[in-house]
Write a protein that holds these residues in place. Sequence first.
Motif, mmCIF file in Angstrom:
data_model
loop_
_atom_site.group_PDB
_atom_site.id
_atom_site.type_symbol
_atom_site.label_atom_id
_atom_site.label_comp_id
_atom_site.label_asym_id
_atom_site.label_seq_id
_atom_site.Cartn_x
_atom_site.Cartn_y
_atom_site.Cartn_z
ATOM 1 N N ALA A 46 0.877 -1.393 -0.013
ATOM 2 C CA ALA A 46 -0.095 -0.097 -0.025
ATOM 3 C C ALA A 46 0.912 1.323 -0.051
ATOM 4 C CB ALA A 46 -0.912 -0.104 1.210
ATOM 5 N N GLN A 47 2.188 1.179 0.599
ATOM 6 C CA GLN A 47 2.897 2.396 0.691
ATOM 7 C C GLN A 47 3.387 2.843 -0.933
ATOM 8 O OE1 GLN A 47 6.007 1.547 3.455
ATOM 9 N NE2 GLN A 47 4.504 1.141 4.794
ATOM 10 N N LEU A 48 3.185 1.945 -1.660
ATOM 11 C CA LEU A 48 3.660 2.300 -3.189
ATOM 12 C C LEU A 48 2.556 2.771 -4.180
ATOM 13 C CD1 LEU A 48 5.389 -1.236 -3.861
ATOM 14 C CD2 LEU A 48 6.477 0.890 -3.579
ATOM 15 N N VAL A 49 1.327 2.933 -3.526
ATOM 16 C CA VAL A 49 -0.125 3.309 -4.073
ATOM 17 C C VAL A 49 0.014 4.602 -3.662
ATOM 18 C CG1 VAL A 49 -2.357 2.951 -4.398
ATOM 19 C CG2 VAL A 49 -0.949 0.966 -3.973
ATOM 20 N N PRO A 50 -0.016 5.711 -4.811
ATOM 21 C CA PRO A 50 -0.360 7.203 -4.522
ATOM 22 C C PRO A 50 -1.777 7.314 -4.129
ATOM 23 C CG PRO A 50 -0.226 6.728 -6.833
ATOM 24 C CD PRO A 50 0.055 5.293 -6.119
ATOM 25 N N GLU A 51 -2.248 8.371 -3.730
ATOM 26 C CA GLU A 51 -3.366 8.604 -3.102
ATOM 27 C C GLU A 51 -4.644 8.546 -3.970
ATOM 28 O OE1 GLU A 51 -5.360 12.276 -0.565
ATOM 29 O OE2 GLU A 51 -3.227 11.935 0.316
ATOM 30 N N LYS A 52 -4.266 9.105 -5.340
ATOM 31 C CA LYS A 52 -5.539 9.108 -6.114
ATOM 32 C C LYS A 52 -5.674 7.810 -6.533
ATOM 33 C CE LYS A 52 -1.988 9.418 -9.901
ATOM 34 N NZ LYS A 52 -1.883 8.983 -11.332
ATOM 35 N N VAL A 53 -4.730 6.790 -6.322
ATOM 36 C CA VAL A 53 -5.627 5.270 -6.716
ATOM 37 C C VAL A 53 -6.043 4.713 -5.540
ATOM 38 C CG1 VAL A 53 -4.515 3.063 -7.688
ATOM 39 C CG2 VAL A 53 -3.666 5.272 -8.430
ATOM 40 N N LYS A 54 -7.105 3.893 -5.655
ATOM 41 C CA LYS A 54 -8.027 3.473 -4.480
ATOM 42 C C LYS A 54 -7.485 2.043 -4.206
ATOM 43 C CE LYS A 54 -10.133 7.428 -3.999
ATOM 44 N NZ LYS A 54 -9.465 8.357 -3.122
ATOM 45 N N LYS A 55 -7.139 1.906 -2.933
ATOM 46 C CA LYS A 55 -6.800 0.471 -2.548
ATOM 47 C C LYS A 55 -8.096 -0.178 -2.179
ATOM 48 C CE LYS A 55 -3.985 2.453 0.502
ATOM 49 N NZ LYS A 55 -3.965 3.632 0.070
ATOM 50 N N VAL A 56 -8.224 -1.153 -2.703
ATOM 51 C CA VAL A 56 -9.403 -2.283 -2.545
ATOM 52 C C VAL A 56 -8.832 -3.496 -1.629
ATOM 53 C CG1 VAL A 56 -11.493 -3.360 -3.513
ATOM 54 C CG2 VAL A 56 -10.527 -1.038 -4.291
ATOM 55 N N GLU A 65 -16.084 -7.112 12.020
ATOM 56 C CA GLU A 65 -14.923 -6.717 12.799
ATOM 57 C C GLU A 65 -13.455 -6.688 11.829
ATOM 58 O OE1 GLU A 65 -18.000 -7.155 15.352
ATOM 59 O OE2 GLU A 65 -17.326 -8.733 13.704
ATOM 60 N N MET A 66 -13.458 -8.027 11.212
ATOM 61 C CA MET A 66 -12.126 -8.112 10.360
ATOM 62 C C MET A 66 -12.127 -7.088 9.292
ATOM 63 S SD MET A 66 -11.597 -11.170 7.800
ATOM 64 C CE MET A 66 -10.057 -11.485 6.973
ATOM 65 N N LEU A 67 -13.435 -6.639 8.519
ATOM 66 C CA LEU A 67 -13.206 -5.665 7.602
ATOM 67 C C LEU A 67 -12.620 -4.378 8.142
ATOM 68 C CD1 LEU A 67 -16.518 -6.197 5.706
ATOM 69 C CD2 LEU A 67 -14.142 -6.907 5.007
ATOM 70 N N GLU A 68 -13.111 -4.088 9.439
ATOM 71 C CA GLU A 68 -12.939 -2.857 9.951
ATOM 72 C C GLU A 68 -11.403 -2.855 10.333
ATOM 73 O OE1 GLU A 68 -14.042 0.194 10.033
ATOM 74 O OE2 GLU A 68 -16.250 -0.200 9.307
ATOM 75 N N GLU A 69 -10.875 -4.064 10.886
ATOM 76 C CA GLU A 69 -9.579 -4.150 11.178
ATOM 77 C C GLU A 69 -8.638 -3.837 10.154
ATOM 78 O OE1 GLU A 69 -6.208 -7.666 12.392
ATOM 79 O OE2 GLU A 69 -8.557 -7.998 12.595
ATOM 80 N N TYR A 70 -8.976 -4.473 8.855
ATOM 81 C CA TYR A 70 -8.116 -4.380 7.811
ATOM 82 C C TYR A 70 -8.251 -3.209 7.027
ATOM 83 C CZ TYR A 70 -6.659 -9.373 7.551
ATOM 84 O OH TYR A 70 -6.270 -10.422 7.794
ATOM 85 N N ILE A 71 -9.457 -2.467 6.908
ATOM 86 C CA ILE A 71 -9.565 -1.150 6.239
ATOM 87 C C ILE A 71 -8.770 0.020 7.450
ATOM 88 C CG2 ILE A 71 -11.044 0.976 6.631
ATOM 89 C CD1 ILE A 71 -13.465 -1.065 6.263
ATOM 90 N N LYS A 72 -8.393 -0.058 8.536
ATOM 91 C CA LYS A 72 -7.664 0.830 9.341
ATOM 92 C C LYS A 72 -6.273 0.283 9.145
ATOM 93 C CE LYS A 72 -11.158 2.014 12.958
ATOM 94 N NZ LYS A 72 -12.117 1.273 12.464
ATOM 95 N N ALA A 73 -5.644 -0.855 9.349
ATOM 96 C CA ALA A 73 -4.523 -1.378 9.103
ATOM 97 C C ALA A 73 -3.682 -1.055 8.092
ATOM 98 C CB ALA A 73 -4.272 -2.972 9.647
ATOM 99 N N VAL A 74 -4.420 -1.105 6.633
ATOM 100 C CA VAL A 74 -3.482 -1.308 5.391
ATOM 101 C C VAL A 74 -3.114 0.119 5.099
ATOM 102 C CG1 VAL A 74 -3.766 -1.799 3.220
ATOM 103 C CG2 VAL A 74 -4.757 -3.420 4.784
ATOM 104 N N PRO A 75 -3.839 1.161 5.091
ATOM 105 C CA PRO A 75 -5.335 1.157 5.010
ATOM 106 C C PRO A 75 -6.086 1.091 3.607
ATOM 107 C CG PRO A 75 -4.407 3.630 4.889
ATOM 108 C CD PRO A 75 -3.328 2.527 4.936
ATOM 109 N N LEU A 76 -7.383 0.687 3.945
ATOM 110 C CA LEU A 76 -7.801 0.572 2.763
ATOM 111 C C LEU A 76 -8.913 1.556 2.194
ATOM 112 C CD1 LEU A 76 -9.024 -3.226 3.157
ATOM 113 C CD2 LEU A 76 -7.302 -2.473 1.517
ATOM 114 N N ASP A 77 -9.398 1.974 0.993
ATOM 115 C CA ASP A 77 -10.198 2.757 0.727
ATOM 116 C C ASP A 77 -11.594 2.288 0.454
ATOM 117 O OD1 ASP A 77 -8.269 5.215 0.412
ATOM 118 O OD2 ASP A 77 -7.415 3.862 -1.258
#
Length: 193
Positions: A46-56, A65-77
């Motif tokens: 995720a550190q290689l992905v610029p802000e304009k590109v969304k991470k899914v 709970e799993m979804l919210e954990e991963y959303i925050k940790a990666v973070p996911l858009d």
Amino acid sequence: MTKVKICGLSAPDEVVSAVEAGSDYIGFVFAASRRQVSLKQAQSLAQLVPEKVKKVGVFVSPSYEMLEEYIKAVPLDMVQIHGDFKDMSSKTLSVPVIRALQVKDELTVPAGQSDYLLLDAPVAGSGQTFDWTKLQNKTFSSPFFIAGGLTADNVSQAIRLFHPFAVDVSSGVESNGRKDAEKIRLFVERVKA
């Protein structure tokens, strides 16, 4: 203009190729598959992905709970959910949801939070297209992604037929089981043409 999601990225060079080619979305698969990445891998990629590109993040039958954990940790858009999601009607996630549907005989859109739909082959990740005639005269209330067996050779036809919000590709831009920078470039070029 139709947007592009390159899914199943698992190595730094693949992420860089997808970003440089002009992808709008990058997909990290957390479900069991040959393209699965760990949370730690996804954080690094995720550190290689610029802000304009969304991470899914791509999940199969996850818990809220799993979804919210991963959303925050990666973070996911955004998150893409295949299979069941029992919390979908009662809890709202902190990011937009892409609800994946396998196009078989009858297409039923499940109730609950769904910002986007993803219309996929009966076996997700198989590299096979679904029967495109099954979507003739269908309308959807949510913007949708077309997936399943797309390649640089057939993506223009899919766009003409469906006028999707976005197209999603994984195996169609691979050579020998790995993402191929030239195939990614050509795929994105055909979509954006």
